[in-house]
Design a protein around this motif. Structure first.
Motif, PDB file in Angstrom:
ATOM      1  N   LEU A   1      -5.363   3.342  -5.538  1.00  0.00           N
ATOM      2  CA  LEU A   1      -5.285   3.092  -6.978  1.00  0.00           C
ATOM      3  C   LEU A   1      -3.866   2.760  -7.431  1.00  0.00           C
ATOM      4  O   LEU A   1      -3.269   3.428  -8.272  1.00  0.00           O
TER       5      LEU A   1
ATOM      6  N   GLU B   1       1.264  11.428   0.446  1.00  0.00           N
ATOM      7  CA  GLU B   1       0.831  12.524  -0.420  1.00  0.00           C
ATOM      8  C   GLU B   1       1.892  12.876  -1.455  1.00  0.00           C
ATOM      9  O   GLU B   1       1.576  13.198  -2.610  1.00  0.00           O
TER      10      GLU B   1
ATOM     11  N   ALA C   1      -4.921   9.830  -7.873  1.00  0.00           N
ATOM     12  CA  ALA C   1      -6.012  10.564  -7.224  1.00  0.00           C
ATOM     13  C   ALA C   1      -6.414   9.942  -5.894  1.00  0.00           C
ATOM     14  O   ALA C   1      -6.753  10.650  -4.938  1.00  0.00           O
ATOM     15  N   GLN C   2      -6.410   8.608  -5.828  1.00  0.00           N
ATOM     16  CA  GLN C   2      -6.815   7.905  -4.617  1.00  0.00           C
ATOM     17  C   GLN C   2      -5.694   6.964  -4.177  1.00  0.00           C
ATOM     18  O   GLN C   2      -5.080   6.293  -5.019  1.00  0.00           O
ATOM     19  N   PRO C   3      -5.405   6.886  -2.878  1.00  0.00           N
ATOM     20  CA  PRO C   3      -4.277   6.065  -2.410  1.00  0.00           C
ATOM     21  C   PRO C   3      -4.417   4.583  -2.732  1.00  0.00           C
ATOM     22  O   PRO C   3      -3.419   3.872  -2.796  1.00  0.00           O
TER      23      PRO C   3
ATOM     24  N   MET D   1       1.720  10.235  -4.175  1.00  0.00           N
ATOM     25  CA  MET D   1       0.531  10.425  -5.003  1.00  0.00           C
ATOM     26  C   MET D   1       0.719  11.598  -5.961  1.00  0.00           C
ATOM     27  O   MET D   1       0.362  11.508  -7.142  1.00  0.00           O
TER      28      MET D   1
ATOM     29  N   TYR E   1       0.851  -1.187   0.000  1.00  0.00           N
ATOM     30  CA  TYR E   1       0.000   0.000   0.000  1.00  0.00           C
ATOM     31  C   TYR E   1       0.893   1.245   0.000  1.00  0.00           C
ATOM     32  O   TYR E   1       2.051   1.202   0.411  1.00  0.00           O
TER      33      TYR E   1
END
Length: 470
Positions: A133, A120, A129-131, A123, A107
């Protein structure tokens, strides 16, 4: 970047193979004029393949950025480059990102912890856009972890074209440049200096120049000259007015007072002078800094030390430079120029009376070559770090390393039969000093002085810190 100490029998080809890098990259980074000659005990800085790249002839920043798969802007920002045209053969560039291939069950938060960055940041670097993904097999760009930020000052006595070229080359490693020197006169006027070439180079590389003001006259620091100014408030006001005119005209960001061998009875006069300077310079946005002798106690005896009031300077000045070098001075016995144990003794006192974020330690960019046995009244020759290694190679002697002083040295016998002892700086010795800066939480370092090639220093500095720019 790694530091490799050459062992007997080492070849550059073997060293490059061991580190998985290219011979030419090592040659360029260390400025090895004779790559086939290595000296046991010699230190080498080794760039990390894929992460660090040493600029070669014909390179430009656009091509290197393409090779790294990043933009010129990203590469320049990661390497403190203000002008993409000002890159030089032999300088090391760091990749702004690591590559990480996502494994099953990973993750973003765990990956971020692994590399010491935030989720962050990952990303943003990968437009996620979403952690959640991310998927196994995906290659992520991982921003390099933030390095400690430090400030770096360098004195220079080279004010001509040669000095200008050196500042253009080294400017990305510097916060401040201190051209040496303006001297005071008894009437509060100042000597002249033709430093325009190095000031222009400082401007081109976003380096803030500091105006060095001293009591140096006729080849030495003059106690009477300092006394004449410190004991006359009217002369002080005239001096401050004169230095303000120079600073405004030439674009200096501040002043660095290097008053040495001040009479002990002028200690409070010196402090009062500094307060007067601050009152006039701070409203115009100028920095006020001082250079201080390396004291280990408040009441240390000696003309060099007694008038330097650490606590007062720490309260009054924006920052101070501790001149933590010259233990091995030209007229003294052979010794390391800046033995780390002595530097630490000075710091252990300094941090009790000066805020740590106001302290810069002095780092020498030179060494010395003494005739031995040493005879009082004789003087050592000054040698640059690169020159010292060439001396060891010329005479076929091994370089030794003193663990207590954290400094390299060697002995050789010249053609006349005279024995010599040489102490100098290398990658290991400056690494010890930078580790001390981090350990003590200091503002930074100040070099005395530019002019001698020491390529390893800049690679180690860059590997340890991000250099602050004003």
């Amino acid at each position: 970047m790694e530091i490799h100490v050459v062992q007997s029998g080492d070849t550059l080809w073997q060293i490059a193979q061991n580190y998985g890098t290219d011979i030419n990259q090592i040659v360029l980074l260390n400025e090895l004029d004779t790559p086939d000659v290595l000296i046991p005990g010699q230190s080498l800085v080794i760039p990390e393949p894929g992460r660090e790249y040493v600029i070669q002839s014909g390179d430009n920043l656009w091509a290197i950025a393409q090779m790294f798969g990043v933009t010129i802007q990203e590469l320049a920002a990661a390497n403190n480059i203000t002008d993409p045209s000002l890159i030089y053969v032999g300088q090391m560039l760091t990749h702004p990102y690591f590559s990480h291939i996502v494994q099953a069950g990973e993750y973003i938060w765990g990956i971020a912890q692994q590399y010491g960055v935030s989720a962050e940041q990952i990303m943003a670097a990968n437009d996620i856009a979403q952690p959640g993904l991310i998927f196994p097999g995906q290659t992520l760009r991982i921003p390099i972890a933030a390095k400690p930020v430090t400030e770096v000052n360098a004195y220079t006595t080279q004010l001509s074209e040669e000095g200008r070229v050196e500042i253009l080359r080294l400017g990305r490693y510097l916060t401040y440049l201190s051209p040496f020197r303006y001297s005071i006169r008894e009437d509060g006027t100042l000597t002249q200096m033709q430093e325009r070439p190095v000031l222009e180079a400082a401007g081109a590389t976003n380096v803030a120049p500091l105006m060095v003001v001293t009591n140096f006259a006729q080849g030495e620091f003059n106690s009477d000259l300092a006394a004449a100014v410190f004991r006359n408030p009217e002369t002080q006001e005239r001096l401050i007015t004169n230095l303000l005119e120079v600073m405004r005209t030439k674009g200096y960001a501040g002043v660095n007072f290097d008053f040495e061998y001040v009479y002990p009875e002028d200690r409070e006069n010196y402090n009062a002078f500094l307060r007067r300077v601050v009152d006039r310079l701070h409203p115009e946005g100028f920095l006020v800094t001082t250079a201080l002798a390396p004291k280990e106690t408040a009441d240390q005896q000696g003309l060099l030390y007694e008038a330097h009031d650490y606590q007062a300077h720490g309260e009054i000045a924006d920052f101070v430079i501790l001149m933590t070098y010259e233990w091995g001075w030209a007229g003294g016995e052979p010794w390391a120029i800046a033995p780390i144990n002595e530097v630490i003794d000075v710091l252990d006192y300094a941090v009790t009376v000066i805020p740590r974020n106001k302290i810069m330690i002095g780092v020498p960019l030179y060494g010395r070559d003494w005739n031995i046995p040493w005879v009082e009244g004789t003087f050592a020759e000054t040698v640059g770090p690169k020159e010292a290694v060439q001396l060891a190679a010329r005479y076929g002697v091994q370089i030794q390393y003193h663990e207590t002083y954290q400094a390299p040295f060697f002995h050789y016998v010249d053609e006349s039969g005279q024995e010599h002892e040489v102490w100098f700086e290398d990658a290991r010795s400056v690494q010890a000093k930078y580790d001390t800066v981090k350990e003590y939480g200091l503002r930074g370092v100040s070099y005395w002085a530019l002019g001698s090639p020491f390529p390893q220093n800049w690679a180690v500095l860059q590997d340890d810190f991000r250099i602050s720019k004003l």
